[in-house]
Structures are given as C-alpha cells and as structure tokens.
Design a protein around this motif. Sequence first.
Motif, mmCIF file in Angstrom:
data_model
loop_
_atom_site.group_PDB
_atom_site.id
_atom_site.type_symbol
_atom_site.label_atom_id
_atom_site.label_comp_id
_atom_site.label_asym_id
_atom_site.label_seq_id
_atom_site.Cartn_x
_atom_site.Cartn_y
_atom_site.Cartn_z
ATOM 1 N N GLY A 65 0.950 -1.237 -0.066
ATOM 2 C CA GLY A 65 -0.036 0.136 0.170
ATOM 3 C C GLY A 65 0.712 1.224 0.012
ATOM 4 O O GLY A 65 0.553 2.330 -0.821
ATOM 5 N N LEU A 66 1.832 1.192 0.775
ATOM 6 C CA LEU A 66 2.968 2.373 0.663
ATOM 7 C C LEU A 66 3.507 2.816 -0.633
ATOM 8 O O LEU A 66 3.610 3.812 -1.006
ATOM 9 C CB LEU A 66 3.760 2.045 2.013
ATOM 10 N N ILE A 67 3.936 1.592 -1.142
ATOM 11 C CA ILE A 67 4.637 1.737 -2.516
ATOM 12 C C ILE A 67 3.515 2.204 -3.510
ATOM 13 O O ILE A 67 3.840 3.002 -4.532
ATOM 14 C CB ILE A 67 5.311 0.522 -2.955
ATOM 15 N N GLN A 68 2.358 1.632 -3.694
ATOM 16 C CA GLN A 68 1.244 2.137 -4.243
ATOM 17 C C GLN A 68 1.067 3.736 -4.093
ATOM 18 O O GLN A 68 0.834 4.386 -5.266
ATOM 19 C CB GLN A 68 -0.140 1.371 -4.377
ATOM 20 N N GLU A 69 0.744 4.222 -3.087
ATOM 21 C CA GLU A 69 0.717 5.594 -2.691
ATOM 22 C C GLU A 69 2.082 6.549 -3.412
ATOM 23 O O GLU A 69 1.698 7.654 -3.732
ATOM 24 C CB GLU A 69 0.481 5.938 -1.345
ATOM 25 N N HIS A 70 3.054 6.074 -2.996
ATOM 26 C CA HIS A 70 4.245 6.670 -3.503
ATOM 27 C C HIS A 70 4.220 6.699 -5.027
ATOM 28 O O HIS A 70 4.609 7.723 -5.685
ATOM 29 C CB HIS A 70 5.779 5.815 -3.282
ATOM 30 N N GLU A 71 3.996 5.763 -5.806
ATOM 31 C CA GLU A 71 3.835 5.607 -7.196
ATOM 32 C C GLU A 71 2.869 6.544 -7.628
ATOM 33 O O GLU A 71 2.927 7.265 -8.498
ATOM 34 C CB GLU A 71 3.970 4.294 -7.700
ATOM 35 N N LYS A 72 1.682 6.516 -6.847
ATOM 36 C CA LYS A 72 0.496 7.514 -7.363
ATOM 37 C C LYS A 72 1.089 9.127 -7.324
ATOM 38 O O LYS A 72 0.845 9.848 -8.142
ATOM 39 C CB LYS A 72 -0.492 7.164 -6.517
ATOM 40 N N MET A 73 1.699 9.232 -6.181
ATOM 41 C CA MET A 73 2.205 10.337 -5.763
ATOM 42 C C MET A 73 3.365 10.884 -7.111
ATOM 43 O O MET A 73 3.341 12.034 -7.381
ATOM 44 C CB MET A 73 2.575 10.849 -4.552
ATOM 45 N N ALA A 74 4.069 10.098 -7.099
ATOM 46 C CA ALA A 74 5.089 10.400 -7.876
ATOM 47 C C ALA A 74 4.545 10.640 -9.517
ATOM 48 O O ALA A 74 5.048 11.533 -10.271
ATOM 49 C CB ALA A 74 6.104 9.082 -8.199
ATOM 50 N N TRP A 75 3.410 9.825 -9.606
ATOM 51 C CA TRP A 75 2.984 10.022 -11.147
ATOM 52 C C TRP A 75 2.199 11.428 -11.118
ATOM 53 O O TRP A 75 2.528 12.139 -12.206
ATOM 54 C CB TRP A 75 1.905 8.930 -11.473
ATOM 55 N N LYS A 76 1.533 11.703 -10.148
ATOM 56 C CA LYS A 76 0.892 12.940 -10.126
ATOM 57 C C LYS A 76 1.936 14.394 -10.277
ATOM 58 O O LYS A 76 1.682 15.101 -10.902
ATOM 59 C CB LYS A 76 0.162 13.325 -8.808
ATOM 60 N N LEU A 77 3.047 14.187 -9.722
ATOM 61 C CA LEU A 77 3.910 15.234 -9.664
ATOM 62 C C LEU A 77 4.678 15.561 -10.898
ATOM 63 O O LEU A 77 5.055 16.299 -11.452
ATOM 64 C CB LEU A 77 5.220 14.917 -8.520
ATOM 65 N N ARG A 78 4.816 14.129 -11.614
ATOM 66 C CA ARG A 78 5.337 14.146 -12.949
ATOM 67 C C ARG A 78 4.461 14.791 -14.025
ATOM 68 O O ARG A 78 4.806 15.482 -14.876
ATOM 69 C CB ARG A 78 5.946 12.705 -13.455
ATOM 70 N N LYS A 79 3.304 14.264 -13.603
ATOM 71 C CA LYS A 79 2.254 14.949 -14.610
ATOM 72 C C LYS A 79 2.030 16.586 -14.279
ATOM 73 O O LYS A 79 1.991 17.277 -15.469
ATOM 74 C CB LYS A 79 0.590 14.124 -14.252
ATOM 75 N N TYR A 80 2.149 16.942 -13.085
ATOM 76 C CA TYR A 80 1.749 18.071 -12.885
ATOM 77 C C TYR A 80 2.973 19.103 -13.212
ATOM 78 O O TYR A 80 2.881 20.221 -13.958
ATOM 79 C CB TYR A 80 1.760 18.547 -11.295
ATOM 80 N N PHE A 81 4.209 18.566 -13.285
ATOM 81 C CA PHE A 81 5.534 19.513 -13.599
ATOM 82 C C PHE A 81 5.996 19.027 -15.037
ATOM 83 O O PHE A 81 6.782 19.779 -15.342
ATOM 84 C CB PHE A 81 6.482 19.101 -12.631
ATOM 85 N N LYS A 82 5.163 18.517 -15.830
ATOM 86 C CA LYS A 82 5.664 18.366 -17.102
ATOM 87 C C LYS A 82 5.427 19.272 -17.907
ATOM 88 O O LYS A 82 4.476 20.243 -17.689
ATOM 89 C CB LYS A 82 4.384 17.041 -17.702
ATOM 90 N N VAL A 83 6.676 19.563 -18.978
ATOM 91 C CA VAL A 83 6.479 20.624 -19.577
ATOM 92 C C VAL A 83 5.948 20.582 -20.971
ATOM 93 O O VAL A 83 6.545 19.571 -21.632
ATOM 94 C CB VAL A 83 8.054 21.438 -19.457
ATOM 95 N N THR A 84 5.113 21.123 -21.445
ATOM 96 C CA THR A 84 4.535 21.111 -22.648
ATOM 97 C C THR A 84 4.698 22.353 -23.635
ATOM 98 O O THR A 84 4.949 23.293 -22.887
ATOM 99 C CB THR A 84 3.089 20.630 -22.668
#
Length: 52
Positions: free
Chosen positions: A26-45
């Motif tokens: 569960g901890l790893i799933q939450e970590h991966e989810k947060m990492a994905w959200k941060l990558r998506k948020y800071f993605k430069v387009t």
Amino acid sequence: MKSQRDFIDQCEEKFKDVGSADFLTGLIQEHEKMAWKLRKYFKVTPETTSKK
C-alpha cells in the motif's frame, strides 16, 4: 523500487508476514501514485512554455 518489491516478497515468503507485506504494498502504491501526479503536474509541454 525494485529492492522494495524484493523486500515485500521476502516479508511474505521468508517471514510469512502477509500483513506487513500488504502494508508495504500500500505504501509503494501511494508513493507511485504521488510520483505520477508530480510528474504529470510538472510536465513541460509546448502549450505551457509558449509566449503570447
């Protein structure tokens, strides 16, 4: 992440501690989810960097 997943396998198989393995999963799933959200948020387009 690979070593953490290996540790989960050890918890479950070697130590027969399914509860801790589930908790760590569960901890790893939450970590991966947060990492994905941060990558998506800071993605430069091109749309975010174009000057008007």
